[in-house]
Motif scaffolding. Sequence first.
Motif, PDB file in Angstrom:
ATOM      1  N   LEU A 144       0.829  -1.202   0.000  1.00  0.00           N
ATOM      2  CA  LEU A 144       0.000   0.000   0.000  1.00  0.00           C
ATOM      3  C   LEU A 144       0.864   1.253   0.000  1.00  0.00           C
ATOM      4  CD1 LEU A 144      -2.761   1.447   0.320  1.00  0.00           C
ATOM      5  CD2 LEU A 144      -2.488   1.142   2.785  1.00  0.00           C
ATOM      6  N   GLU A 145       1.867   1.271   0.879  1.00  0.00           N
ATOM      7  CA  GLU A 145       2.756   2.440   0.971  1.00  0.00           C
ATOM      8  C   GLU A 145       3.534   2.659  -0.334  1.00  0.00           C
ATOM      9  OE1 GLU A 145       3.007   4.728   3.334  1.00  0.00           O
ATOM     10  OE2 GLU A 145       1.735   3.788   4.829  1.00  0.00           O
ATOM     11  N   ALA A 146       3.985   1.573  -0.961  1.00  0.00           N
ATOM     12  CA  ALA A 146       4.700   1.703  -2.232  1.00  0.00           C
ATOM     13  C   ALA A 146       3.782   2.281  -3.306  1.00  0.00           C
ATOM     14  CB  ALA A 146       5.255   0.350  -2.675  1.00  0.00           C
ATOM     15  N   LEU A 147       2.572   1.772  -3.392  1.00  0.00           N
ATOM     16  CA  LEU A 147       1.618   2.270  -4.381  1.00  0.00           C
ATOM     17  C   LEU A 147       1.339   3.752  -4.170  1.00  0.00           C
ATOM     18  CD1 LEU A 147      -0.420   1.849  -6.681  1.00  0.00           C
ATOM     19  CD2 LEU A 147      -2.082   1.140  -4.940  1.00  0.00           C
ATOM     20  N   LEU A 148       1.054   4.134  -2.940  1.00  0.00           N
ATOM     21  CA  LEU A 148       0.721   5.530  -2.669  1.00  0.00           C
ATOM     22  C   LEU A 148       1.925   6.455  -2.808  1.00  0.00           C
ATOM     23  CD1 LEU A 148      -1.821   5.089   0.252  1.00  0.00           C
ATOM     24  CD2 LEU A 148      -2.283   5.488  -2.182  1.00  0.00           C
ATOM     25  N   PHE A 149       3.113   5.958  -2.480  1.00  0.00           N
ATOM     26  CA  PHE A 149       4.337   6.743  -2.653  1.00  0.00           C
ATOM     27  C   PHE A 149       4.533   7.067  -4.138  1.00  0.00           C
ATOM     28  CE2 PHE A 149       8.874   7.167  -3.453  1.00  0.00           C
ATOM     29  CZ  PHE A 149       9.279   8.049  -2.465  1.00  0.00           C
ATOM     30  N   LEU A 150       4.407   6.057  -4.992  1.00  0.00           N
ATOM     31  CA  LEU A 150       4.596   6.270  -6.425  1.00  0.00           C
ATOM     32  C   LEU A 150       3.435   7.059  -7.029  1.00  0.00           C
ATOM     33  CD1 LEU A 150       6.152   2.823  -7.324  1.00  0.00           C
ATOM     34  CD2 LEU A 150       7.313   5.046  -7.339  1.00  0.00           C
TER      35      LEU A 150
ATOM     36  N   SER B 105       7.668   3.072 -11.853  1.00  0.00           N
ATOM     37  CA  SER B 105       6.879   4.302 -11.891  1.00  0.00           C
ATOM     38  C   SER B 105       5.399   3.959 -11.854  1.00  0.00           C
ATOM     39  CB  SER B 105       7.200   5.130 -13.144  1.00  0.00           C
ATOM     40  OG  SER B 105       6.910   4.387 -14.311  1.00  0.00           O
ATOM     41  N   PHE B 106       4.617   4.909 -11.381  1.00  0.00           N
ATOM     42  CA  PHE B 106       3.170   4.751 -11.328  1.00  0.00           C
ATOM     43  C   PHE B 106       2.623   4.889 -12.740  1.00  0.00           C
ATOM     44  CE2 PHE B 106      -1.125   6.624 -10.589  1.00  0.00           C
ATOM     45  CZ  PHE B 106      -1.677   5.558  -9.897  1.00  0.00           C
ATOM     46  N   ALA B 107       1.995   3.849 -13.234  1.00  0.00           N
ATOM     47  CA  ALA B 107       1.434   3.833 -14.588  1.00  0.00           C
ATOM     48  C   ALA B 107       0.265   2.846 -14.614  1.00  0.00           C
ATOM     49  CB  ALA B 107       2.507   3.443 -15.600  1.00  0.00           C
TER      50      ALA B 107
ATOM     51  N   LYS C  39       3.078  -4.348 -10.177  1.00  0.00           N
ATOM     52  CA  LYS C  39       3.343  -4.351 -11.620  1.00  0.00           C
ATOM     53  C   LYS C  39       2.465  -5.384 -12.311  1.00  0.00           C
ATOM     54  CE  LYS C  39       7.026  -4.978 -15.037  1.00  0.00           C
ATOM     55  NZ  LYS C  39       6.312  -5.985 -15.807  1.00  0.00           N
ATOM     56  N   ARG C  40       2.413  -6.570 -11.770  1.00  0.00           N
ATOM     57  CA  ARG C  40       1.615  -7.655 -12.353  1.00  0.00           C
ATOM     58  C   ARG C  40       0.138  -7.272 -12.423  1.00  0.00           C
ATOM     59  NH1 ARG C  40       2.449 -11.407  -8.592  1.00  0.00           N
ATOM     60  NH2 ARG C  40       0.587 -10.789  -7.498  1.00  0.00           N
ATOM     61  N   ASP C  41      -0.335  -6.548 -11.422  1.00  0.00           N
ATOM     62  CA  ASP C  41      -1.748  -6.185 -11.364  1.00  0.00           C
ATOM     63  C   ASP C  41      -2.092  -4.914 -12.145  1.00  0.00           C
ATOM     64  OD1 ASP C  41      -2.412  -8.423  -9.856  1.00  0.00           O
ATOM     65  OD2 ASP C  41      -2.098  -7.386  -7.948  1.00  0.00           O
ATOM     66  N   GLY C  42      -1.100  -4.315 -12.801  1.00  0.00           N
ATOM     67  CA  GLY C  42      -1.381  -3.191 -13.685  1.00  0.00           C
ATOM     68  C   GLY C  42      -1.330  -1.811 -13.069  1.00  0.00           C
ATOM     69  N   PHE C  43      -0.616  -1.659 -11.951  1.00  0.00           N
ATOM     70  CA  PHE C  43      -0.485  -0.353 -11.314  1.00  0.00           C
ATOM     71  C   PHE C  43       0.820   0.354 -11.668  1.00  0.00           C
ATOM     72  CE2 PHE C  43      -3.352  -2.659  -8.499  1.00  0.00           C
ATOM     73  CZ  PHE C  43      -4.365  -1.733  -8.311  1.00  0.00           C
ATOM     74  N   LEU C  44       1.865  -0.421 -11.941  1.00  0.00           N
ATOM     75  CA  LEU C  44       3.195   0.143 -12.157  1.00  0.00           C
ATOM     76  C   LEU C  44       3.795  -0.330 -13.470  1.00  0.00           C
ATOM     77  CD1 LEU C  44       4.849  -0.583  -8.670  1.00  0.00           C
ATOM     78  CD2 LEU C  44       3.458   1.394  -9.323  1.00  0.00           C
TER      79      LEU C  44
END
Length: 124
Positions: free
Chosen positions: A25-31, A76-78, A63-68
């Motif tokens: 969660l923290e990695a996702l929100l950080f990016l 990167s967040f993509a 990354k696998r789930d399509g967030f990065l």
Amino acid sequence: MMSDQELPEEVKELVRRYIHSVAQLEALLFLHKRTGERWLLEALAARLYAGRAEVADALASLKRDGFLECDAGMYSFAPQAELRPVVDSLAKAYSRHLIPITHIIHSKPRRIQEFSDAFRIRKD
């Protein structure tokens, strides 16, 4: 304090479906907060005060789930288009309601999640 019943349903579903640890969660929100920036795994682990292996697992799942995206070891967040507004909602909710969101993560049965992940269809 907001209960998890008061969180937007889309936020609860995103956390239940994709977020398996607070580090993830923290990695996702950080990016998410740094859209357009690219980060090495080691730099992310240091900024998140988390272990390299834990952050590597979190990033691989995101990354696998399509967030990065990951290009040349730089994350990167993509997100996929349909995920972006839900992550925006998650970021707003988390900034005000950290405890109910982390409660959802910690209340997941670990063994069931690991079992279901074994059957997840992967793009790669």
